[in-house]
Motif scaffolding. Structure first.
Motif, PDB file in Angstrom:
ATOM      1  N   HIS A 126      -9.219   7.519  21.088  1.00  0.00           N
ATOM      2  CA  HIS A 126      -8.943   8.758  20.328  1.00  0.00           C
ATOM      3  C   HIS A 126      -9.954   9.560  20.532  1.00  0.00           C
ATOM      4  O   HIS A 126     -11.067   9.013  20.720  1.00  0.00           O
ATOM      5  CB  HIS A 126      -8.638   7.984  18.504  1.00  0.00           C
ATOM      6  CG  HIS A 126      -8.439   9.224  17.916  1.00  0.00           C
ATOM      7  ND1 HIS A 126      -9.457  10.053  17.230  1.00  0.00           N
ATOM      8  CD2 HIS A 126      -7.177   9.606  17.137  1.00  0.00           C
ATOM      9  CE1 HIS A 126      -8.707  10.952  16.295  1.00  0.00           C
ATOM     10  NE2 HIS A 126      -7.620  10.557  16.383  1.00  0.00           N
TER      11      HIS A 126
ATOM     12  N   VAL B  37     -12.990   8.352  18.282  1.00  0.00           N
ATOM     13  CA  VAL B  37     -13.433   6.996  18.221  1.00  0.00           C
ATOM     14  C   VAL B  37     -14.811   6.771  18.143  1.00  0.00           C
ATOM     15  O   VAL B  37     -15.543   7.483  18.243  1.00  0.00           O
ATOM     16  CB  VAL B  37     -12.838   6.167  19.661  1.00  0.00           C
ATOM     17  CG1 VAL B  37     -13.710   6.523  20.833  1.00  0.00           C
ATOM     18  CG2 VAL B  37     -12.960   4.849  19.555  1.00  0.00           C
TER      19      VAL B  37
ATOM     20  N   ARG C  90     -14.897  10.113  22.266  1.00  0.00           N
ATOM     21  CA  ARG C  90     -14.298   9.535  23.175  1.00  0.00           C
ATOM     22  C   ARG C  90     -15.192   9.728  24.548  1.00  0.00           C
ATOM     23  O   ARG C  90     -15.222   8.684  25.242  1.00  0.00           O
ATOM     24  CB  ARG C  90     -13.076  10.600  23.458  1.00  0.00           C
ATOM     25  CG  ARG C  90     -12.378  10.095  25.106  1.00  0.00           C
ATOM     26  CD  ARG C  90     -11.131  11.073  25.349  1.00  0.00           C
ATOM     27  NE  ARG C  90      -9.988  10.582  24.484  1.00  0.00           N
ATOM     28  CZ  ARG C  90      -9.066  11.656  24.133  1.00  0.00           C
ATOM     29  NH1 ARG C  90      -9.392  12.782  24.561  1.00  0.00           N
ATOM     30  NH2 ARG C  90      -8.109  11.148  23.585  1.00  0.00           N
TER      31      ARG C  90
ATOM     32  N   TRP D 222      -6.361   0.273  16.237  1.00  0.00           N
ATOM     33  CA  TRP D 222      -5.385   1.421  16.730  1.00  0.00           C
ATOM     34  C   TRP D 222      -4.744   2.025  15.854  1.00  0.00           C
ATOM     35  O   TRP D 222      -4.884   1.514  14.645  1.00  0.00           O
ATOM     36  CB  TRP D 222      -4.412   0.724  17.495  1.00  0.00           C
ATOM     37  CG  TRP D 222      -4.750  -0.039  18.726  1.00  0.00           C
ATOM     38  CD1 TRP D 222      -5.217  -1.540  18.658  1.00  0.00           C
ATOM     39  CD2 TRP D 222      -4.785   0.174  19.778  1.00  0.00           C
ATOM     40  NE1 TRP D 222      -5.340  -2.042  19.775  1.00  0.00           N
ATOM     41  CE2 TRP D 222      -5.170  -0.971  20.695  1.00  0.00           C
ATOM     42  CE3 TRP D 222      -4.239   1.230  20.764  1.00  0.00           C
ATOM     43  CZ2 TRP D 222      -5.347  -0.959  22.142  1.00  0.00           C
ATOM     44  CZ3 TRP D 222      -4.181   1.021  22.072  1.00  0.00           C
ATOM     45  CH2 TRP D 222      -4.840  -0.093  22.846  1.00  0.00           C
ATOM     46  N   ASN D 223      -4.642   3.299  16.072  1.00  0.00           N
ATOM     47  CA  ASN D 223      -3.890   3.997  14.927  1.00  0.00           C
ATOM     48  C   ASN D 223      -2.266   3.894  15.389  1.00  0.00           C
ATOM     49  O   ASN D 223      -1.945   3.251  16.315  1.00  0.00           O
ATOM     50  CB  ASN D 223      -4.373   5.622  14.871  1.00  0.00           C
ATOM     51  CG  ASN D 223      -4.188   6.007  16.136  1.00  0.00           C
ATOM     52  OD1 ASN D 223      -3.223   5.951  16.956  1.00  0.00           O
ATOM     53  ND2 ASN D 223      -4.486   7.436  16.335  1.00  0.00           N
TER      54      ASN D 223
ATOM     55  N   GLN E  98      -3.429   4.917  19.612  1.00  0.00           N
ATOM     56  CA  GLN E  98      -4.860   5.337  20.424  1.00  0.00           C
ATOM     57  C   GLN E  98      -5.858   4.365  19.515  1.00  0.00           C
ATOM     58  O   GLN E  98      -5.771   4.089  18.369  1.00  0.00           O
ATOM     59  CB  GLN E  98      -5.235   6.802  20.073  1.00  0.00           C
ATOM     60  CG  GLN E  98      -4.497   7.551  21.022  1.00  0.00           C
ATOM     61  CD  GLN E  98      -4.935   9.092  20.911  1.00  0.00           C
ATOM     62  OE1 GLN E  98      -5.034   9.640  19.968  1.00  0.00           O
ATOM     63  NE2 GLN E  98      -5.548   9.586  21.894  1.00  0.00           N
TER      64      GLN E  98
ATOM     65  N   THR F 182      -9.049   3.661  17.524  1.00  0.00           N
ATOM     66  CA  THR F 182      -9.862   4.550  16.686  1.00  0.00           C
ATOM     67  C   THR F 182     -11.371   3.921  16.329  1.00  0.00           C
ATOM     68  O   THR F 182     -12.171   4.456  16.018  1.00  0.00           O
ATOM     69  CB  THR F 182      -9.199   4.842  15.285  1.00  0.00           C
ATOM     70  OG1 THR F 182      -8.835   3.312  14.580  1.00  0.00           O
ATOM     71  CG2 THR F 182      -7.810   5.443  15.499  1.00  0.00           C
TER      72      THR F 182
END
Length: 130
Positions: A27, A30, A44, A94-95, A99, A101
């Protein structure tokens, strides 16, 4: 993205050293929690720089056990850096869009952590990331 797909994509990014895929999985905001510093790295670009370096540093990298609960994963691994062996756990959140996070790494024993820290610091400095 299903749990199986996320795990498959993660393995492909790591074992194929597919940095384009790794970038897509992260993300933009992240949070990366390193085993060396208390304050997490944000974004990222920083996470990608660290993860792309560590996949080159680790030798004989293997995942052993994997626990998955919805958007949360705990992946136990082992690796070598030269003659030094280490074990660790990747905690990945993950979301719903597939992605990452949040990414947190824990490493043991102490000599493995210190070797990893010294090697990563040198490599990241060479890349201009520190």
């Amino acid at each position: 993205m299903s749990t199986d797909t996320r795990l498959t994509e993660w393995h492909k990014a790591v074992f194929d050293k597919d940095l384009a895929l790794l970038s897509q999985l992260l993300h933009p905001e992240v949070e990366f929690n390193s085993p060396f510093v208390w304050t997490p790295y944000q974004g990222r670009d920083k996470a990608l720089g660290i993860l792309s370096t560590v996949v080159d540093v680790f030798e004989n990298f293997t995942y052993h056990r994997e626990w998955v609960d919805g958007n949360e994963m705990a992946l136990e691994f082992s690796a070598n850096i030269g003659k030094v062996s280490l074990k660790g756990i990747d905690l990945i959140r993950w979301n719903d869009d597939g992605q990452i996070t949040n990414f947190e790494v824990m490493v043991r024993p102490g000599n493995g952590l210190m070797t990893l820290a010294q090697t990563m610091q040198q490599r990241l400095a060479e890349k201009g990331l520190m």
